[in-house]
Motif scaffolding. Sequence first.
Motif, mmCIF file in Angstrom:
data_model
loop_
_atom_site.group_PDB
_atom_site.id
_atom_site.type_symbol
_atom_site.label_atom_id
_atom_site.label_comp_id
_atom_site.label_asym_id
_atom_site.label_seq_id
_atom_site.Cartn_x
_atom_site.Cartn_y
_atom_site.Cartn_z
ATOM 1 N N ASP A 291 29.763 25.438 46.128
ATOM 2 C CA ASP A 291 28.958 25.965 46.870
ATOM 3 C C ASP A 291 29.046 27.152 47.844
ATOM 4 O OD1 ASP A 291 26.970 24.304 45.573
ATOM 5 O OD2 ASP A 291 27.363 22.552 46.889
ATOM 6 N N ILE A 292 30.171 27.711 47.376
ATOM 7 C CA ILE A 292 30.626 28.957 48.300
ATOM 8 C C ILE A 292 29.941 30.320 48.057
ATOM 9 C CG2 ILE A 292 32.529 30.263 48.883
ATOM 10 C CD1 ILE A 292 34.261 27.973 48.417
ATOM 11 N N PRO A 293 28.901 30.911 48.973
ATOM 12 C CA PRO A 293 28.519 32.216 48.322
ATOM 13 C C PRO A 293 29.475 32.991 48.229
ATOM 14 C CG PRO A 293 27.547 31.105 50.643
ATOM 15 C CD PRO A 293 28.692 30.367 50.238
ATOM 16 N N TYR A 294 29.403 33.870 47.301
ATOM 17 C CA TYR A 294 30.497 34.841 46.737
ATOM 18 C C TYR A 294 29.835 35.848 45.704
ATOM 19 C CZ TYR A 294 30.553 33.441 41.725
ATOM 20 O OH TYR A 294 30.005 33.055 40.412
ATOM 21 N N SER A 295 30.573 36.927 45.548
ATOM 22 C CA SER A 295 30.247 38.092 44.760
ATOM 23 C C SER A 295 31.506 38.539 44.138
ATOM 24 C CB SER A 295 29.369 39.249 45.463
ATOM 25 O OG SER A 295 28.988 40.319 44.604
ATOM 26 N N ILE A 296 31.590 38.545 42.863
ATOM 27 C CA ILE A 296 32.657 39.279 42.209
ATOM 28 C C ILE A 296 31.948 40.794 41.640
ATOM 29 C CG2 ILE A 296 34.384 39.463 40.159
ATOM 30 C CD1 ILE A 296 34.327 36.578 40.362
ATOM 31 N N ARG A 297 32.869 42.102 41.983
ATOM 32 C CA ARG A 297 31.903 43.129 41.812
ATOM 33 C C ARG A 297 32.981 44.328 40.950
ATOM 34 N NH1 ARG A 297 28.697 45.332 45.448
ATOM 35 N NH2 ARG A 297 28.657 46.875 43.656
ATOM 36 N N TYR A 298 32.549 45.319 40.515
ATOM 37 C CA TYR A 298 33.049 46.152 39.612
ATOM 38 C C TYR A 298 32.781 47.747 40.470
ATOM 39 C CZ TYR A 298 34.052 49.913 35.859
ATOM 40 O OH TYR A 298 34.581 50.721 35.431
ATOM 41 N N GLU A 299 33.826 48.398 40.906
ATOM 42 C CA GLU A 299 33.826 49.537 41.318
ATOM 43 C C GLU A 299 34.212 50.771 40.751
ATOM 44 O OE1 GLU A 299 33.043 52.661 43.208
ATOM 45 O OE2 GLU A 299 32.352 50.895 44.442
ATOM 46 N N PRO A 300 33.434 51.393 40.107
ATOM 47 C CA PRO A 300 33.713 52.470 38.800
ATOM 48 C C PRO A 300 34.383 53.758 39.400
ATOM 49 C CG PRO A 300 31.438 52.346 39.441
ATOM 50 C CD PRO A 300 31.798 51.281 39.851
ATOM 51 N N ASN A 301 34.355 53.912 40.884
ATOM 52 C CA ASN A 301 34.752 55.052 41.525
ATOM 53 C C ASN A 301 36.328 54.832 41.949
ATOM 54 O OD1 ASN A 301 32.639 56.850 41.099
ATOM 55 N ND2 ASN A 301 31.565 55.643 42.745
#
Length: 468
Positions: A291-301
């Motif tokens: 229950d850890i708030p998280y985000s895994i992102r992609y940065e195309p720049n």
Amino acid sequence: MLQGFEAFFDGAALFFLIYLSIYASYLFLSVATGAYRLYQRDKMLDIKNELKHDFYFPVSILVPAYNEEVTILDSVRSLLDLDYRLYEVIVLDDGSKDRTTEILVDAFHLTRVNRPIRKIVACQPEEAVYEGMQNGIRLTLIRKKNGGKGDALNMGINASHYPYFVCIDADSMLQKDSLEKIVQPVMENDKVVAVGGLIRVAQCIHLEEGNVISYHLPHNLRIGMQVMEYDRSFLASRIFMDGFNGNLIISGAFGLFKKEIVAAAGGYDSHTLGEDMELVMKLHAFCRCNDIPYSIRYEPNAVCWSQAPGSLGDLARQRRRWHLGLFQSLVKYRNIFMKTRYGLIGSVSYLYYLVYELLSPFIEVFGLFVTVLAAIMGYLSVPFMIGFYLLYAAYGAILTITAFFQRVYTQKLKVSRTDMLRAVILCFMENIFFHFFLSFVRVTAFAGYRRKKLQWGSIKREKHSEIQ
């Protein structure tokens, strides 16, 4: 019996029609979404200008290396030219049998030190540690007992000083602003635990002090078709899945991670060929189960230029390894599939990688066999079969062309008219020939699986100064 054959071919035709329709719709949606998001972001930057800030996250750059004497010097030099305030570079020599360590020690005048390394994640022991300063940047070289790429990265995590780390392949180069770009999602949202960068083919560019001086398509057709494949792949599904936190892979060639979370999850798995995908799936599972708030992102720049295999043999070895890594990761985290806890990750992302990545080469090769058999037995019109195949290939080529020119536009690269024409031709070749070659390669990946499930193999490298 003839009725049985007819029913079989009718059923197969219906299955492949549905299979291709879903994939074509997904590909169109993802490419269109990716192109639109990049276009909108580029317009916003033109209007607002990109805000420069005085606050920087300290970052450790980890470079795992095994027998990389050909490219390691140019790669490390490119990492010392980044436009970033506070970072360190740690090269992990994973028991190389060539002169990787000697070359770095001599070139940067590194000094051997007696530095204890606290093991927060398990890894093979170090054999020697060297340190030095280059332009105010700490450069560390650790030679360790061979344990594989994941094990080398675990050593880097243990040795790193900063709360975030970047992993980058030893044959890759970053643009001057790549590090600044890849940390931006973290600065926007402190719940971001990982960010993937854009991987492009290094044989296309001439890079000086982190700046792209010129861009051209390589003369090697095999590499040229990989350029098209990379551009479509990194524009399409990764940007699309980024919209719902659904990416299951961050390329091992360039990714940013929060060290605290990675260490808590157990670090990299040294017993898999797909340590990059395995780690991302592990982070999804770890954060959701705790229950850890998280985000895994992609940065195309955030752009990384990485060498693509030039020979068919090297390409086949690379893709077999990738496919086995995909298989190992999906099997290990099969409990994600269709579980309510994982939301769209289990119902969309996992399903996509299962059906259209892991199983797709088997489906496509089987479909080709059934199509040819149906044509031989008179159940299929050969002209119709060829026409349908060319139409589908043209559809894929148009989407690939869209992805290629979107990349050229957003990175403001200058492309000659000759290269524009070659790009169009390569897009058709990639969809008509190259795609099916890779399907056959991936089908054979499981031959001798027990023997080679942990073997990386070797790929011939070229000096970055000689790949133009």
